[in-house]
Enzyme design. Structure first.
Site, PDB file in Angstrom:
ATOM      1  N   SER A 296       0.680  -1.275   0.708  1.00 20.64           N
ATOM      2  CA  SER A 296       0.066  -0.204  -0.026  1.00 20.64           C
ATOM      3  C   SER A 296       0.946   0.854   0.550  1.00 20.64           C
ATOM      4  O   SER A 296       0.761   2.493  -0.874  1.00 20.64           O
ATOM      5  CB  SER A 296      -1.173   0.170   1.120  1.00 20.64           C
TER       6      SER A 296
ATOM      7  N   ARG B 283       1.403   3.963  -3.477  1.00 20.80           N
ATOM      8  CA  ARG B 283       1.099   6.037  -2.628  1.00 20.80           C
ATOM      9  C   ARG B 283       2.645   6.293  -2.992  1.00 20.80           C
ATOM     10  O   ARG B 283       2.035   8.193  -3.273  1.00 20.80           O
ATOM     11  CB  ARG B 283       1.193   5.505  -1.211  1.00 20.80           C
TER      12      ARG B 283
ATOM     13  N   ARG C 215     -13.537  -6.241 -10.915  1.00 21.56           N
ATOM     14  CA  ARG C 215     -14.148  -5.986  -9.962  1.00 21.56           C
ATOM     15  C   ARG C 215     -15.094  -4.782  -9.841  1.00 21.56           C
ATOM     16  O   ARG C 215     -14.878  -4.151 -11.128  1.00 21.56           O
ATOM     17  CB  ARG C 215     -12.859  -5.454  -9.211  1.00 21.56           C
TER      18      ARG C 215
ATOM     19  N   SER D 129     -13.274   1.173   2.499  1.00 22.04           N
ATOM     20  CA  SER D 129     -12.686   0.916   2.024  1.00 22.04           C
ATOM     21  C   SER D 129     -11.345   1.536   2.168  1.00 22.04           C
ATOM     22  O   SER D 129     -11.774   3.316   1.553  1.00 22.04           O
ATOM     23  CB  SER D 129     -14.004   0.680   1.009  1.00 22.04           C
TER      24      SER D 129
ATOM     25  N   GLN E   2      -8.759   1.886  -0.421  1.00 21.04           N
ATOM     26  CA  GLN E   2      -8.555   2.356  -2.190  1.00 21.04           C
ATOM     27  C   GLN E   2     -10.053   3.943  -2.165  1.00 21.04           C
ATOM     28  O   GLN E   2      -9.951   4.221  -2.756  1.00 21.04           O
ATOM     29  CB  GLN E   2      -9.398   1.033  -2.958  1.00 21.04           C
TER      30      GLN E   2
ATOM     31  N   ASP F 183      -7.189  -7.746   4.102  1.00 17.00           N
ATOM     32  CA  ASP F 183      -5.771  -9.389   3.587  1.00 17.00           C
ATOM     33  C   ASP F 183      -5.320  -9.941   4.218  1.00 17.00           C
ATOM     34  O   ASP F 183      -5.067 -10.766   3.617  1.00 17.00           O
ATOM     35  CB  ASP F 183      -5.051  -8.260   2.931  1.00 17.00           C
TER      36      ASP F 183
ATOM     37  N   LYS G  21     -12.293  -8.755  -3.817  1.00 20.37           N
ATOM     38  CA  LYS G  21     -11.229  -8.837  -3.920  1.00 20.37           C
ATOM     39  C   LYS G  21     -10.647  -9.639  -5.268  1.00 20.37           C
ATOM     40  O   LYS G  21     -11.640 -10.122  -5.914  1.00 20.37           O
ATOM     41  CB  LYS G  21     -10.344  -9.338  -2.285  1.00 20.37           C
TER      42      LYS G  21
ATOM     43  N   ARG H 167      -3.199 -14.338  -2.506  1.00 14.44           N
ATOM     44  CA  ARG H 167      -2.963 -14.353  -1.283  1.00 14.44           C
ATOM     45  C   ARG H 167      -3.492 -15.854  -0.888  1.00 14.44           C
ATOM     46  O   ARG H 167      -3.066 -16.453   0.255  1.00 14.44           O
ATOM     47  CB  ARG H 167      -3.954 -13.870  -0.370  1.00 14.44           C
TER      48      ARG H 167
HETATM   49  C1  S3P Z   1      -5.766  -1.466  -0.352  1.00 15.69           C
HETATM   50  C2  S3P Z   1      -6.540  -1.352   0.656  1.00 15.69           C
HETATM   51  C3  S3P Z   1      -7.272  -2.341   0.374  1.00 15.69           C
HETATM   52  C4  S3P Z   1      -6.999  -3.454   0.493  1.00 15.69           C
HETATM   53  C5  S3P Z   1      -5.736  -3.480  -0.771  1.00 15.69           C
HETATM   54  C6  S3P Z   1      -4.682  -2.610  -0.609  1.00 15.69           C
HETATM   55  C7  S3P Z   1      -4.793   0.199  -0.328  1.00 15.69           C
HETATM   56  O1  S3P Z   1      -8.721  -2.555  -0.355  1.00 15.69           O
HETATM   57  O2  S3P Z   1      -7.501  -4.999   0.344  1.00 15.69           O
HETATM   58  O3  S3P Z   1      -4.868  -4.667  -0.552  1.00 15.69           O
HETATM   59  O4  S3P Z   1      -3.534  -0.256  -0.295  1.00 15.69           O
HETATM   60  O5  S3P Z   1      -5.746   1.110   0.111  1.00 15.69           O
HETATM   61  P1  S3P Z   1      -9.978  -2.071  -0.525  1.00 15.69           P
HETATM   62  O6  S3P Z   1     -10.510  -0.053  -0.204  1.00 15.69           O
HETATM   63  O7  S3P Z   1     -11.167  -2.250  -1.130  1.00 15.69           O
HETATM   64  O8  S3P Z   1     -11.261  -2.562   1.318  1.00 15.69           O
END
Ligand code: S3P
Length: 429
Positions: free
Chosen positions: A20, A24, A119, A165, A167, A311, A338, A384
């Protein structure tokens, strides 16, 4: 592929970099003014999807094998890509980029592999459209390829999130950083906060008060030196392996311990794992964790802890197969969207190895302890699930064959080598 066998896991492992934060670091580096350097960048396929995407948007990014250097262009310095951009398997890349591209003056199309193209994207498209952005999915669906037409003047938003979420939250924040005015986002449950933390690291402003986030745009960010800590989501496989394999004793160094990510540690503790945390470095949010095998007890995992371990749920399900009693995982319907449907994939693949595990509408019910046996399983293209099945395979003397093993490369290219090293009692640097 025939999976690695072991009688125990012993030794020390420096956990690979956080996925993550690596994503970023490229995004913030590209959108800031000036140079950003990133050390300990995760060299996995997903993070390279992000790196290549920003190169295609005209951002100079170099890699000397040690450090990634990004010549930031500012929010107004991205250039149109010559072709549609392939995002591979990475949900984080496509969703966060939708928020970034929403405020650009040019059109971009983003697409992925078969998994990513299935997705859901409405969760990001709907709030971004409220901000004035023009986005469309493939043939009027919510699925990629997604075309972001771009709109230079975004409106601020007040938005109560229907899903927990990071994301979705991050996509809205990236758009809000480009909008004129103050946006307010109310989270369903607190999710990982790397975007918020990195805005501050890059000299921007964002305030959080419980589940309420406030951000005023437009903002200008400044390039930084980023050192990425290890990924607790990768550490989870060895934390679990050591907890459930007799005579195991593993020390994991440089484990990221951002509190929005440490649900797995709470679960291990509640189940009775023999675990200790040392050398906590709150500046870098990292620590050393030592863990040994022990008797474990089943527990219920639900509510606001779920986003803090989302995760890790497939590997926690394996952990539960070796615990005494019943483990119930609830409120985790997000697992269905996922890289695979992780409720079904976890239950069905572990059943093939003899686990007593039942899928439910929003989670899993696992009875333990169960002696697992050999068999033929599949990652279903989900990194995973593949790594979880390798740890499961360590519990049986019989062979386990894994189809689609190469899927692990999106987050952990050297995973099987590292399992082999710890199976031999070595040190992974
Ligand atoms: C992530 C957010 C999570 C996670 C993904 C990484 C991120 O997803 O499952 O592996 O880096 O923001 P969601 O935001 O859909 O829960």
């Amino acid at each position: 592929m025939k999976l690695v066998k072991a009688t125990h896991l012993n030794g020390t492992i420096a956990v690979p970099a956080d996925k993550s934060i690596s994503h970023r670091s490229i995004m913030f580096g590209a959108l800031a003014k000036g140079t950003t350097t990133v050390r300990n960048f995760l060299r996995g396929k997903d993070c390279f999807s992000t790196l290549h995407a920003f190169q295609k948007l005209g951002v100079p990014i170099t890699d000397d094998g040690e450090t990634i250097t990004i010549e930031g262009q500012g929010f107004d310095g991205l250039k149109p890509a010559e072709t549609a951009i392939d995002i591979g398997n990475s949900g984080t890349t496509i969703r966060l980029m939708m928020g970034i591209l929403a405020g650009q003056s040019f059109e971009t199309t983003l697409y992925g592999d078969d998994s990513l193209n299935r997705r859901p994207m409405n969760r990001v498209m709907l709030p971004l459209r409220e901000m004035g952005a023009i986005l469309s999915g493939d043939q009027n669906t919510e699925f990629p390829p997604i075309t972001v037409a771009g709109k230079e003047s975004l409106l601020p938003i007040t938005y109560t999130m229907p899903v927990a979420s990071a994301q979705v939250k991050s996509a809205i924040i990236f758009a809000a950083l480009q909008a004129k005015g103050t946006s307010t986002i109310i989270e369903k449950e607190a999710s990982r906060n790397h975007t918020e933390e990195m805005i501050r690291q890059f000299g921007g402003n964002i305030s959080t008060e419980g589940k309420k986030i406030t951000v005023t745009g437009p903002q200008t960010l400044q390039g930084q030196e980023v050192i990425v800590p290890g990924d607790i989501s990768s550490a989870a496989f060895f934390l679990t392996g050591a907890a459930i394999m007799p005579k195991s004793d593993v020390t994991l160094t440089n484990v990221g311990i951002n509190p929005t990510r440490t649900g797995i540690l709470d679960v291990l503790e509640e189940m009775g794992a023999d675990m200790s945390i040392h050398d906590q470095d709150m500046q870098n949010q990292s620590a050393t964790i030592a863990i040994r095998s022990s008797e474990l007890t089943g527990i219920t995992i639900s509510g606001d802890i779920i986003p803090r371990l989302i995760d890790e749920l497939p590997i926690i399900a394996l952990l539960a197969t070796q615990a005494n009693g019943t483990t119930v995982i609830k409120d985790a319907e997000e697992l269905k969207v996922k890289e695979t449907n992780r409720i079904d994939a976890t239950a069905e693949e572990l059943q093939k190895l003899g686990a007593d595990i039942t899928p439910t509408a929003d989670g899993l019910i696992i009875h333990g302890p169960t002696k697992l046996h050999g068999g033929q399983v599949s990652s279903r293209g989900d990194h995973r699930i593949g790594m979880m099945l390798q740890i499961a395979a360590l519990l049986t003397d019989e062979d386990v064959e894994l189809d689609w093993a190469e899927a692990v490369a999106v987050s952990y290219p050297h995973f099987f080598d590292d399992v082999t090293t710890l199976a031999q009692g070595g040190e992974v640097k």
